[in-house]
Design a protein around this motif. Structure first.
Motif, mmCIF file in Angstrom:
data_model
loop_
_atom_site.group_PDB
_atom_site.id
_atom_site.type_symbol
_atom_site.label_atom_id
_atom_site.label_comp_id
_atom_site.label_asym_id
_atom_site.label_seq_id
_atom_site.Cartn_x
_atom_site.Cartn_y
_atom_site.Cartn_z
ATOM 1 N N VAL A 24 18.563 -1.795 13.064
ATOM 2 C CA VAL A 24 17.743 -0.718 13.617
ATOM 3 C C VAL A 24 17.092 0.038 12.464
ATOM 4 C CG1 VAL A 24 17.729 1.400 14.987
ATOM 5 C CG2 VAL A 24 19.264 -0.487 15.610
ATOM 6 N N PRO A 25 15.758 0.084 12.418
ATOM 7 C CA PRO A 25 15.097 0.815 11.335
ATOM 8 C C PRO A 25 15.391 2.308 11.430
ATOM 9 C CG PRO A 25 13.501 0.150 12.997
ATOM 10 C CD PRO A 25 14.791 -0.513 13.359
ATOM 11 N N VAL A 26 15.454 2.948 10.285
ATOM 12 C CA VAL A 26 15.728 4.386 10.247
ATOM 13 C C VAL A 26 14.723 5.059 9.318
ATOM 14 C CG1 VAL A 26 17.423 4.127 8.391
ATOM 15 C CG2 VAL A 26 17.539 6.127 9.894
ATOM 16 N N ILE A 27 14.314 6.255 9.673
ATOM 17 C CA ILE A 27 13.367 7.007 8.851
ATOM 18 C C ILE A 27 14.171 7.903 7.907
ATOM 19 C CG2 ILE A 27 11.422 8.617 8.869
ATOM 20 C CD1 ILE A 27 10.738 7.551 11.671
ATOM 21 N N GLU A 28 14.508 7.341 6.762
ATOM 22 C CA GLU A 28 15.299 8.016 5.741
ATOM 23 C C GLU A 28 14.772 7.626 4.369
ATOM 24 O OE1 GLU A 28 17.554 10.243 5.804
ATOM 25 O OE2 GLU A 28 18.770 10.110 7.630
ATOM 26 N N GLU A 29 15.015 8.452 3.390
ATOM 27 C CA GLU A 29 14.629 8.126 2.022
ATOM 28 C C GLU A 29 15.386 6.890 1.548
ATOM 29 O OE1 GLU A 29 13.503 12.627 0.437
ATOM 30 O OE2 GLU A 29 15.467 11.770 -0.061
ATOM 31 N N GLY A 30 14.643 5.951 0.977
ATOM 32 C CA GLY A 30 15.237 4.722 0.481
ATOM 33 C C GLY A 30 15.232 3.581 1.475
ATOM 34 N N ALA A 31 14.918 3.880 2.738
ATOM 35 C CA ALA A 31 14.943 2.846 3.777
ATOM 36 C C ALA A 31 13.653 2.036 3.770
ATOM 37 C CB ALA A 31 15.152 3.488 5.148
ATOM 38 N N ALA A 32 13.765 0.776 4.157
ATOM 39 C CA ALA A 32 12.572 -0.037 4.342
ATOM 40 C C ALA A 32 11.747 0.566 5.472
ATOM 41 C CB ALA A 32 12.960 -1.471 4.666
ATOM 42 N N MET A 51 0.840 -1.206 0.000
ATOM 43 C CA MET A 51 0.000 0.000 0.000
ATOM 44 C C MET A 51 0.871 1.252 0.000
ATOM 45 S SD MET A 51 -2.707 1.351 2.876
ATOM 46 C CE MET A 51 -4.064 0.349 2.310
ATOM 47 N N ASN A 52 0.559 2.208 -0.882
ATOM 48 C CA ASN A 52 1.262 3.482 -0.921
ATOM 49 C C ASN A 52 0.575 4.458 0.021
ATOM 50 O OD1 ASN A 52 2.869 2.335 -2.835
ATOM 51 N ND2 ASN A 52 1.864 3.320 -4.571
ATOM 52 N N LEU A 53 1.378 5.297 0.663
ATOM 53 C CA LEU A 53 0.882 6.117 1.766
ATOM 54 C C LEU A 53 1.632 7.437 1.812
ATOM 55 C CD1 LEU A 53 -1.025 5.720 4.324
ATOM 56 C CD2 LEU A 53 1.040 5.050 5.547
ATOM 57 N N LEU A 54 0.925 8.498 2.193
ATOM 58 C CA LEU A 54 1.568 9.783 2.440
ATOM 59 C C LEU A 54 1.130 10.269 3.816
ATOM 60 C CD1 LEU A 54 3.307 12.140 1.272
ATOM 61 C CD2 LEU A 54 1.152 13.220 0.621
ATOM 62 N N ILE A 55 2.094 10.440 4.712
ATOM 63 C CA ILE A 55 1.818 10.989 6.041
ATOM 64 C C ILE A 55 2.239 12.445 6.014
ATOM 65 C CG2 ILE A 55 2.231 10.748 8.516
ATOM 66 C CD1 ILE A 55 3.118 7.873 7.987
ATOM 67 N N SER A 56 1.291 13.327 6.218
ATOM 68 C CA SER A 56 1.577 14.757 6.049
ATOM 69 C C SER A 56 1.798 15.453 7.390
ATOM 70 C CB SER A 56 0.423 15.438 5.307
ATOM 71 O OG SER A 56 -0.766 15.396 6.083
ATOM 72 N N GLY A 57 2.725 16.398 7.392
ATOM 73 C CA GLY A 57 2.927 17.285 8.536
ATOM 74 C C GLY A 57 3.271 16.607 9.839
ATOM 75 N N VAL A 58 4.035 15.516 9.778
ATOM 76 C CA VAL A 58 4.353 14.752 10.972
ATOM 77 C C VAL A 58 5.716 15.160 11.536
ATOM 78 C CG1 VAL A 58 5.524 12.825 9.796
ATOM 79 C CG2 VAL A 58 4.285 12.419 11.930
ATOM 80 N N GLY A 103 6.493 -0.472 0.394
ATOM 81 C CA GLY A 103 7.242 -0.853 1.585
ATOM 82 C C GLY A 103 8.488 -0.047 1.862
ATOM 83 N N ARG A 104 8.754 0.973 1.058
ATOM 84 C CA ARG A 104 9.940 1.809 1.267
ATOM 85 C C ARG A 104 9.558 3.276 1.377
ATOM 86 N NH1 ARG A 104 14.770 -0.205 1.456
ATOM 87 N NH2 ARG A 104 14.990 -2.406 0.907
ATOM 88 N N ILE A 105 10.363 4.003 2.133
ATOM 89 C CA ILE A 105 10.197 5.448 2.229
ATOM 90 C C ILE A 105 10.871 6.052 1.014
ATOM 91 C CG2 ILE A 105 10.731 7.507 3.588
ATOM 92 C CD1 ILE A 105 10.852 5.649 6.079
ATOM 93 N N THR A 106 10.084 6.654 0.133
ATOM 94 C CA THR A 106 10.642 7.152 -1.125
ATOM 95 C C THR A 106 10.882 8.656 -1.125
ATOM 96 O OG1 THR A 106 8.410 7.320 -2.044
ATOM 97 C CG2 THR A 106 9.633 5.282 -2.470
ATOM 98 N N ALA A 107 10.223 9.380 -0.210
ATOM 99 C CA ALA A 107 10.426 10.823 -0.182
ATOM 100 C C ALA A 107 10.084 11.369 1.194
ATOM 101 C CB ALA A 107 9.571 11.518 -1.245
#
Length: 419
Positions: free
Chosen positions: A361-369, A1-8, A29-33
């Protein structure tokens, strides 16, 4: 599922976006932007205003009933309960029936927990049948997927056995996680030894029992130059011992259960067995010291100490009730009530637990799972039979309003959203 979380607000100590407000796009499943005012491309949009986006929480100390005690909790209900609490990973204790003390039981957990949003990692027993006499199949269990070794809620009482276990585990970088209690001093105690235990007329468990056991394990860790993780410390003296050991360069780590940062022994006046835990609820000075230990790095992580029980084990007289509470869904509200901020919660509940076990350790970065938890630290919710996902209900917080609501979790290309 594709998702956009805004203003977080992103809170991740390993991310260059740490403590920034941004939009986060998720595709396959990946953070693309990650950026401001990202263009909506037809994906589902979730409003993240006022919410925190953290790496998915991970629990170091969770007991489930599978195999053998599935009426308390099984892997399916543990998974649902964990998700609702914001956890995307669990390390589960070996106190099952049969005990997780060979590669067969480890393989059972690994295979049964496959393809879940929540990653479940078995902790193998140190001793066969948790009896503290004969070493379990530690190396074979590690090869099968065990991430650490523990006798769960039972302390390892034999000094020589503990020494041999450390020597053996050191040979393959195995981590021993120990519950600290000197049984000969603890005896058949019920609550913390203090003025309160005298007033209530109940056998008290002195802080000395915990601290003597920790002192022994610190000494053995130094002697063998081997790592020891101490589970669920609860006293001011324990914090001092661990702090000193770390300053001396010993390989000592520890965690604290979330309820020990909020609840104190004063709550026992009504003999509510849902407050009966082990180690017992301590005094206000201990809680203050535990919080200080979290903030200065002495205490590495927070755990749930999730202990589900059927009603017949808890809805009885305090003296014969089982020790423990269900806790996966209430860790976040308790940490917020204790005064931890979002940065501390991310470190102690998501990053450090995985580091201790040598996990990615998961990371919130572009390209990361994508492996993250979204929560609103200010939202209230009612914890009751309808919102409780566990098979058990042994929590003193049942039917109470809590602050701190998990809004969604994402891991392994799976999404769970809560209203």
């Amino acid at each position: 599922m594709n998702l956009l979380i805004s203003g977080v607000t992103i809170v991740d100590p390993n991310s260059k976006f740490n403590q920034q407000i941004a939009d986060v796009r998720l595709e396959q499943g990946r953070i693309t932007a990650i950026g401001s005012k990202l263009t909506v491309k037809g994906e589902e949009v979730i409003d993240g205003k006022g919410c925190i986006l953290s790496p998915g929480f991970f629990d170091l100390n969770c007991a489930i009933g599978d195999p053998g005690f599935e009426t308390r909790e099984d892997i399916a209900t543990a998974t649902e309960t964990a998700k609702a609490g914001g956890f995307t990973g669990l390390a589960v204790l070996p106190q099952t029936k049969p005990v997780i003390h060979s590669k067969a039981e480890v393989a059972y957990i690994v295979n049964k927990a496959k393809n879940n949003l929540v990653d479940i990692f078995p902790i193998g027993a140190v001793s066969h049948d948790l009896e503290g006499k004969e070493l379990a199949e530690l190396y074979d269990m590690k090869l099968a997927g065990a991430v650490a070794f523990s006798d769960g809620s039972r302390p390892i009482t034999d000094d020589g056995f503990m020494s041999r276990a450390l020597q053996y585990a050191k040979g393959f970088d195995g981590l021993l996680m120990v519950y600290p209690e000197n049984k000969s001093i603890a005896g058949k105690s019920q609550i913390n030894e203090s003025r309160n235990s005298v007033l209530l007329g109940m056998k008290g468990l002195p802080a000395l029992a915990e601290e003597m056991h920790i002192s022994r394990d610190i000494f053995l860790a130094g002697y063998h130059d081997a790592p020891v993780h101490i589970s669920n410390i609860s006293t001011a003296g324990s914090v001092l011992l661990v702090r000193k050991a770390k300053k001396e360069g010993l390989k000592i780590t520890c965690d604290v259960a979330a309820h020990q940062l909020v609840f104190t022994e004063e709550l026992l006046g009504d003999f509510d067995s849902n407050y009966k835990v082990k180690p017992p609820l301590r005094g206000k000075a201990d809680v203050k010291a535990l919080l200080a230990g979290l903030k200065d790095g002495t205490i590495d992580a927070v755990s749930s100490q999730h202990r589900p029980y059927e009603i017949e084990f808890k809805n009885v007289e305090f003296e014969i009730a089982a020790y423990g509470i269900i806790a996966l869904q209430t860790v976040l509200p308790l940490l917020l009530k204790a005064g931890l901020d979002a940065v501390q919660i991310a470190a102690k509940l998501a990053v450090n637990p995985r580091k201790l076990l040598g996990l990615a350790v998961p990371v919130i970065e572009e390209g990361a799972a994508a492996n993250f938890t979204l929560y609103n630290p200010a939202e209230e919710w009612l914890y009751n039979a309808d919102s409780n996902f566990s098979k058990s209900a042994n929590s003193p917080l049942m039917n109470k309003k809590l602050t701190g609501k998990v809004k969604l979790v994402y891991n392994n290309k799976q999404l769970q959203v809560y209203g």
